[in-house]
Scaffold this motif. Structure first.
Motif, mmCIF file in Angstrom:
data_model
loop_
_atom_site.group_PDB
_atom_site.id
_atom_site.type_symbol
_atom_site.label_atom_id
_atom_site.label_comp_id
_atom_site.label_asym_id
_atom_site.label_seq_id
_atom_site.Cartn_x
_atom_site.Cartn_y
_atom_site.Cartn_z
ATOM 1 N N PHE A 5 99.234 74.216 -21.809
ATOM 2 C CA PHE A 5 97.989 74.060 -21.056
ATOM 3 C C PHE A 5 97.045 75.228 -21.318
ATOM 4 O O PHE A 5 97.471 76.387 -21.380
ATOM 5 C CB PHE A 5 98.282 73.987 -19.556
ATOM 6 N N THR A 7 93.637 76.640 -19.423
ATOM 7 C CA THR A 7 92.845 76.473 -18.203
ATOM 8 C C THR A 7 91.584 77.310 -18.284
ATOM 9 O O THR A 7 91.648 78.536 -18.434
ATOM 10 C CB THR A 7 93.660 76.892 -16.967
ATOM 11 N N THR A 17 96.008 72.758 -12.873
ATOM 12 C CA THR A 17 96.864 72.900 -14.051
ATOM 13 C C THR A 17 98.318 73.046 -13.645
ATOM 14 O O THR A 17 99.216 72.439 -14.250
ATOM 15 C CB THR A 17 96.426 74.106 -14.896
ATOM 16 N N ARG A 21 101.318 70.696 -14.820
ATOM 17 C CA ARG A 21 102.468 71.279 -15.505
ATOM 18 C C ARG A 21 103.770 70.818 -14.853
ATOM 19 O O ARG A 21 104.732 70.437 -15.521
ATOM 20 C CB ARG A 21 102.365 72.803 -15.504
ATOM 21 N N ASN A 45 92.138 71.991 -19.669
ATOM 22 C CA ASN A 45 91.564 71.724 -18.344
ATOM 23 C C ASN A 45 90.235 72.468 -18.277
ATOM 24 O O ASN A 45 90.206 73.686 -18.137
ATOM 25 C CB ASN A 45 92.521 72.179 -17.245
ATOM 26 N N ARG A 101 94.116 63.337 -12.810
ATOM 27 C CA ARG A 101 95.183 64.284 -13.153
ATOM 28 C C ARG A 101 96.576 63.680 -12.933
ATOM 29 O O ARG A 101 97.504 63.935 -13.697
ATOM 30 C CB ARG A 101 95.004 65.577 -12.351
#
Length: 425
Positions: A5, A7, A17, A21, A45, A101
């Motif tokens: 990820f 962010t 995030t 995760r 993100n 999400r």
């Protein structure tokens, strides 16, 4: 398969995030640091608070695609919600809006099955998105999202488009999440939102109700607040907040400008007199509290005289810390079409001047802390000194090696280079 990820942006994005995760890990994916280990799936993100934020997201997506041609590349967050066509034109495999999400895994699986780009950017719902976390990887304090959306429509801001209208979390789910974080050993939580002070307005609650829930959780010893809209910090709310003994006396009141004419063009809902009065109320209720802020320079039409007023006001308030940034033109906002746009060179000059003034007020605040005793939450050490933050977010260094997430009683002895020095008691 592995997943990494990236962010960009605010504390709310960092929380989201973490939720994604944990969702992917529960589905059998192995989270990795994509800067250290190439990932099979990479998720960006994004943030869209400024044009520079969007540029960074686009640039990151292009770089990741070039360096990882076989990875599944996902773009989600505010940038994709605000500008979905532009997001879909990037070399990404999945584009998700801000209400998607929870659908990250199904969207990835759909792409792996069809190898056709998946774009899911629906309109915002009226319900708070039910995300949940049980940890906050590699963090000493955990960010906890309790509100989403904004109804303010400031003339420079795209956030109502990218985040939708105000939606608040229910207190039961907040309590459950806080207990899980306390069980993981987190001693400090930061309540966050897009318009945090709007929490609970749909149901007759207010921010103090959320703070009270956090205050009652065993193991949580400090409760901190994210960015606050000044005019919502009424005397009644401040009095209710005083009842929570775990609340940290640091208040991030978003200023944007210290000039009334500029504030009016920004469509902010306060003037400098009200802002200063709110600071006085907070300082009376929470002695030695820190007032931190965001300040924008170079807003369209900002004259040299208006900028001088903003500089003087920042000095008058005496901020403990300030994030200074230049106005960024956002397509789809009123200010983007405003006359008298300020040049990039002028915005740069004003940023440096405002930063210098705010650094002076920061240093004065740090000097005012000398001699005080406080509790330090440790974050990191270099083998000689340990660094962390006190309740009012004063950065402190003490001699000695202490692990992260320890609470130390300290006396502040000096201030230099933007931090206080302390000794353990």
């Amino acid at each position: 398969m592995t997943v990494g990820f990236y962010t960009l942006g605010c504390k709310v994005n960092q929380y989201e995030t973490q939720a994604m995760r944990e969702q992917m890990a529960a589905a059998g994916y192995t989270p990795v640091d994509p800067d250290q280990t190439p990932a099979d799936v990479m998720v960006v993100n994004s943030c869209s608070v400024t044009a520079e934020s969007d540029r960074k997201a686009r640039q990151l997506c292009r770089r990741l695609r070039k360096d990882n041609p076989n990875a599944v590349l996902v773009l989600c967050g505010c940038s994709s919600q605000a500008y979905p066509a532009e997001a879909a034109a990037l070399p990404v495999d999945v584009v998700l809006g801000n209400a998607q999400r929870a659908n990250l895994l199904p969207a990835i699986e759909e792409f792996l099955k069809t190898r056709a780009q998946v774009v899911r950017v629906p309109e915002h719902t009226k319900q708070f998105e039910p995300l949940c976390i049980t940890d906050f990887d590699e963090r000493t304090r955990a960010f906890v999202k309790i509100e989403d959306g904004c109804d303010r429509f400031c003339s420079y801001c795209i956030i109502p488009t990218s985040r939708g209208r105000i939606r608040s979390r229910d207190l039961d789910s907040l309590k459950t999440e806080l207990h899980a974080l306390a069980a993981k050993g987190f001693r400090e939580v930061v309540l966050t939102g897009i318009n945090l002070t709007a929490f609970g307005k749909e149901s007759g609650l207010d921010l103090a109700d959320a703070v009270a829930v956090a205050n009652a959780v065993p193991g949580i010893e400090r409760v901190r607040l994210g960015s606050l809209e000044p005019e919502d910090m009424t005397p009644e709310l401040i009095e209710k907040l005083k009842q929570s003994e775990k609340l940290c006396p640091q208040f991030h009141l978003s200023l944007q400008s210290g000039c009334d004419a500029t504030l009016k063009r920004m469509r902010r809902r306060y003037d400098t007199a009200l802002y200063l009065h709110i600071c006085e109320n907070l300082r009376a209720a929470f002695p030695a509290c820190a007032i931190t802020t965001d300040v924008m320079v170079g807003f369209p039409g900002e004259t040299e005289e208006e900028f001088a007023q903003s500089l003087a006001f920042a000095e008058t308030v005496g901020f403990a810390r300030a994030h200074v940034f230049a106005y960024s033109r956002r397509e789809g906002t009123v200010a983007a079409k405003a006359p008298a746009q300020v040049s990039a060179a002028e915005k740069s000059r004003r940023s440096h001047e405002m930063t210098a003034v705010c650094n002076q007020t920061r240093d004065a605040f740090l000097r005012s802390q000398i001699g005080a005793t406080a509790t330090l939450l440790t974050e990191q050490n270099d083998g000689v000194f340990t660094e962390g933050y006190t309740e009012n977010y004063t950065p402190v260094k003490v001699r000695g090696v202490y692990p992260p997430n320890q609470l130390l009683s300290v006396r502040l002895t000096a201030a230099e280079n933007g931090v206080c020095l302390g000794e353990t008691l």
